[in-house]
Design a protein around this motif. Structure first.
Motif, mmCIF file in Angstrom:
data_model
loop_
_atom_site.group_PDB
_atom_site.id
_atom_site.type_symbol
_atom_site.label_atom_id
_atom_site.label_comp_id
_atom_site.label_asym_id
_atom_site.label_seq_id
_atom_site.Cartn_x
_atom_site.Cartn_y
_atom_site.Cartn_z
ATOM 1 N N MET A 175 -73.956 -7.566 -19.853
ATOM 2 C CA MET A 175 -75.272 -6.933 -19.951
ATOM 3 C C MET A 175 -75.431 -7.416 -21.795
ATOM 4 O O MET A 175 -76.516 -7.118 -21.990
ATOM 5 N N THR A 176 -74.183 -6.677 -22.862
ATOM 6 C CA THR A 176 -75.014 -6.555 -23.670
ATOM 7 C C THR A 176 -75.415 -7.369 -24.413
ATOM 8 O O THR A 176 -76.332 -6.703 -25.606
ATOM 9 N N GLU A 177 -74.575 -8.845 -24.076
ATOM 10 C CA GLU A 177 -75.011 -9.605 -24.818
ATOM 11 C C GLU A 177 -76.926 -10.529 -23.865
ATOM 12 O O GLU A 177 -77.541 -10.522 -25.424
ATOM 13 N N LEU A 178 -76.756 -10.198 -22.657
ATOM 14 C CA LEU A 178 -78.473 -10.455 -22.229
ATOM 15 C C LEU A 178 -79.162 -9.673 -23.087
ATOM 16 O O LEU A 178 -80.439 -9.770 -23.199
ATOM 17 N N ALA A 179 -79.176 -8.084 -23.481
ATOM 18 C CA ALA A 179 -80.416 -7.096 -24.466
ATOM 19 C C ALA A 179 -80.076 -7.503 -25.150
ATOM 20 O O ALA A 179 -80.812 -6.980 -25.740
ATOM 21 N N LYS A 180 -79.365 -8.223 -25.948
ATOM 22 C CA LYS A 180 -79.993 -8.923 -27.326
ATOM 23 C C LYS A 180 -80.598 -10.222 -27.499
ATOM 24 O O LYS A 180 -81.079 -10.302 -28.429
ATOM 25 N N LEU A 181 -81.041 -10.894 -26.766
ATOM 26 C CA LEU A 181 -81.834 -11.808 -26.316
ATOM 27 C C LEU A 181 -83.465 -11.879 -26.530
ATOM 28 O O LEU A 181 -83.178 -10.204 -26.032
ATOM 29 N N PRO A 182 -83.883 -12.393 -27.609
ATOM 30 C CA PRO A 182 -86.231 -11.764 -27.957
ATOM 31 C C PRO A 182 -86.455 -11.932 -26.149
ATOM 32 O O PRO A 182 -85.814 -12.381 -25.593
ATOM 33 N N GLY A 183 -87.082 -10.196 -26.201
ATOM 34 C CA GLY A 183 -87.827 -10.310 -25.061
ATOM 35 C C GLY A 183 -87.340 -9.793 -23.722
ATOM 36 O O GLY A 183 -88.019 -9.155 -22.806
ATOM 37 N N ILE A 184 -85.815 -10.046 -24.304
ATOM 38 C CA ILE A 184 -84.935 -9.032 -22.993
ATOM 39 C C ILE A 184 -84.367 -7.271 -23.427
ATOM 40 O O ILE A 184 -84.454 -7.575 -24.452
ATOM 41 N N GLY A 185 -85.699 -6.801 -23.003
ATOM 42 C CA GLY A 185 -84.700 -5.018 -22.836
ATOM 43 C C GLY A 185 -83.554 -4.898 -22.385
ATOM 44 O O GLY A 185 -82.588 -5.740 -21.313
#
Ligand SMILES: [Zn+2]
Length: 128
Positions: free
Chosen positions: A1-11
């Motif tokens: 989940m931490t890596e997904l949250a680093k993507l732009p536009g994804i909080g």
């Protein structure tokens, strides 16, 4: 989940929602997603036009309705997206790196001869 949250536009909340979605899917779904991300990150893209995509050839290069004698040269894959979003351009599209002597990209690296041949003959396959 931490890596997904680093993507732009994804909080954090969206990352959590995506994680829960993936947890409910068969492992093949996550594997395909991981492979698509790996392909894009590696810069593999379409072998014909150079567009960053997880398909080779890409949907544009596979489209038989394209007029391969009309060639639109763009710098970035995001430019292809913008042109395609307009929905009226039926030419073949290719991504071409700009000259960058500081990065070792000189005229020979651009393979302009292949680009001109592709444009002249309307054939595909000029590459990156
Ligand atoms: Zn392509």
């Amino acid at each position: 989940m931490t890596e997904l949250a680093k993507l732009p536009g994804i909080g954090r909340k969206t990352a959590q929602r995506l994680t829960f979605y993936l947890l409910k899917q068969p492992v093949e779904t996550a594997t395909r997603l991981a492979e698509a991300i790996r392909t894009v990150a590696a810069g593999d893209g379409c072998g014909e036009c150079g567009t960053l995509t997880d398909e080779d050839p890409c949907a544009i290069c596979r489209d038989p309705r394209r007029d391969a004698t009309l060639l639109c040269v763009v710098e970035e894959s995001s430019d292809v997206t913008a042109i395609e979003r307009a929905g009226r351009f039926r030419a073949a599209i290719t991504c071409w790196r700009p000259l960058s002597p500081l990065e070792g990209v000189g005229p020979e690296a651009l393979h302009l001869d292949r680009l001109m041949e592709r444009w002249r003959t309307g054939e595909r396959g000029c590459g990156k």
